[in-house]
Structures are given as C-alpha cells and as structure tokens.
Enzyme design. Sequence first.
Site, PDB file in Angstrom:
ATOM      1  N   PRO A   1       0.825  -1.216   0.000  1.00  0.00           N
ATOM      2  CA  PRO A   1       0.000   0.000   0.000  1.00  0.00           C
ATOM      3  C   PRO A   1       0.854   1.260   0.000  1.00  0.00           C
ATOM      4  O   PRO A   1       1.857   1.339   0.702  1.00  0.00           O
ATOM      5  CB  PRO A   1      -0.812  -0.119   1.293  1.00  0.00           C
ATOM      6  CG  PRO A   1      -0.107  -1.122   2.125  1.00  0.00           C
ATOM      7  CD  PRO A   1       0.668  -2.005   1.216  1.00  0.00           C
ATOM      8  N   GLU A   2       0.479   2.218  -0.811  1.00  0.00           N
ATOM      9  CA  GLU A   2       1.137   3.524  -0.795  1.00  0.00           C
ATOM     10  C   GLU A   2       0.196   4.545  -0.153  1.00  0.00           C
ATOM     11  O   GLU A   2      -0.890   4.200   0.308  1.00  0.00           O
ATOM     12  CB  GLU A   2       1.522   3.930  -2.219  1.00  0.00           C
ATOM     13  CG  GLU A   2       2.616   3.023  -2.785  1.00  0.00           C
ATOM     14  CD  GLU A   2       3.393   3.669  -3.922  1.00  0.00           C
ATOM     15  OE1 GLU A   2       3.338   4.906  -4.080  1.00  0.00           O
ATOM     16  OE2 GLU A   2       4.057   2.920  -4.672  1.00  0.00           O
TER      17      GLU A   2
END
Length: 283
Positions: free
Chosen positions: A2-3
């Site tokens: 996840p960013e």
Amino acid sequence: MPELPEVETVRRGLAPVIEGRRIDAAAVNRPDLRWPFPDRMAERLTGQTVLRLRRRSKYLLADLSRDETLLVHLGMSGRLLISGAQVGGFFYDHPAPARHDHVVLEIEGGARVTYNDARRFGAMDLIPTARTDAHRLLAGLGPEPLGNAFDEDYLLARLSGRAMPIKSALLDQRVVAGLGNIYVCEALHRAGIAPQTPAGEVGEARLRALVPIVRDVLSEAIAAGGSSLRDYRQADGELGYFQHSFRVYGREGGTCPAPGCAGTVARIVQGGRSSFYCPLCQR
Ligand code: ZN
C-alpha cells in the site's frame, strides 16, 4: 504494497467505524509482526475510546482516550477488514476466524476490525499521543506531500546540488513522506522528467512544476479510492485497495499515453526498484 493513497483510503473507510467509539475487547494473537507488539497491548487497548484516526505518511495513528496513540503500518501485505458494520453501501457479517488474523478489535456497537497479515512486515505500537512525532518510525520523515510544508521553494532548496537521481530523491522519506515507487513513476512521467536525471540538474522550472503534479497524482488516486469506498464490493470487507489506471507503472512495452508521444514505456532498475518511464518524452 500500500502507498499513501491506499492508506488514506483505509483511513477514510475505518474512521466512521471507530471514531468516537470504545474498544470493548482486543485480541492479540501472536507476540509480534515485524517487531514485537508493545507490552500488554490488548490490555492497554481495551476500554479506550478512539478519539481520532489520523494518517502520517503511510502510518495510521489512532488517538485513544487515555493519551496513547495506536500506530499501525500495513507493511507489504497487511489488511484491515471491517465486519459487523456498514462500509459504504454494504454490510459485512463477521467472518470465521482466519489464518493470519493477528489483532482483532471488538468495537462498541458491534463492529469488528481485524488486522490480517500473512507476511508480517507490518507494525503496531502504542505511544504517548503527545510524543507521536518523536517515534522512531516518524521522527525523520519529511513533510506530507499534500501538506503546506511541501511547496516549490522547499523542494528546490532540498534538491539543489544533489547528484542522486530524481527518482531516488523523491523516494527518500526524509525529502517527502509517503511517496512510493508507483506514484513517483507516474509523477515523473507527467512532469516529463527522466528518472535517472540527477536531482540537482532537473532545473528550477521543472522542479517547481513537479510539486503540483505530485499533489495531483496522489489526489486523483485518493479520489479513486473514495469512489471504491462508496461502491464497496470486496468479498470480505477489506479496506483500501482499488483498481488503478496507471500511465507508465507496470506498463513496460506499452505505448506512451502522453499526447503526441510515439514512445514506448521502458523499465530500468534503480536502487533495486523498477522505474517505468518513456525515454522519448521524459528527459
Ligand atoms: Zn512519451
């Protein structure tokens, strides 16, 4: 992995479920994730009300009523699942306990928040709320890319004279917090900057132009996450992942989508990470 936009989407999905509500019970099913859990974590969480769910970089920060803050990082494969509550237009019943359900929070009113992480690169910690910024994972972080401190003058001053490639400079969390591989590739493509260019040689005009482009790329991804929340159809109540349309990331060999460009998206490896870019319109 996840960013920032994915973590922000998780925050926006989770906040209405837990903010202002008490944690009635906490189960901590193993001693550690990437690092050991804090001492007596289940006991310290139980009975606390979640005052506010914040985000700093890719960390979720739940401020609790007894002046402690729960820090959560999803690592490579961490997932937060909500059941027993409405998320967007959908309601998920509690699932059967699953492998890798490491932390389970029962929330006042019947919701359940499950942290599942097969690879266990995630992290959780409990820290005094007043000293959140001094936590070892947060202390060295640069400004938020969507915050006021990340502006044109800041980026110019920070990258002036730097020989490292602009791609690596933007991934440096001390320069700007929470930018990851995907969105740096996308921002550099929109800005027409080759990822190998030494940061100090990008030039003032193009560096200044990069700031609003970074903000746009992230804001658009957050907006896409928001629509995925409203139209919420994941089978198990998992928060935060949604269909992206990337212009260059993961598109090696594809046609460059820049208007009027006949280039082909290429991939190189920089600092052990893939950079996707167009050799024709990014210089
Ligand atoms: Zn191109």
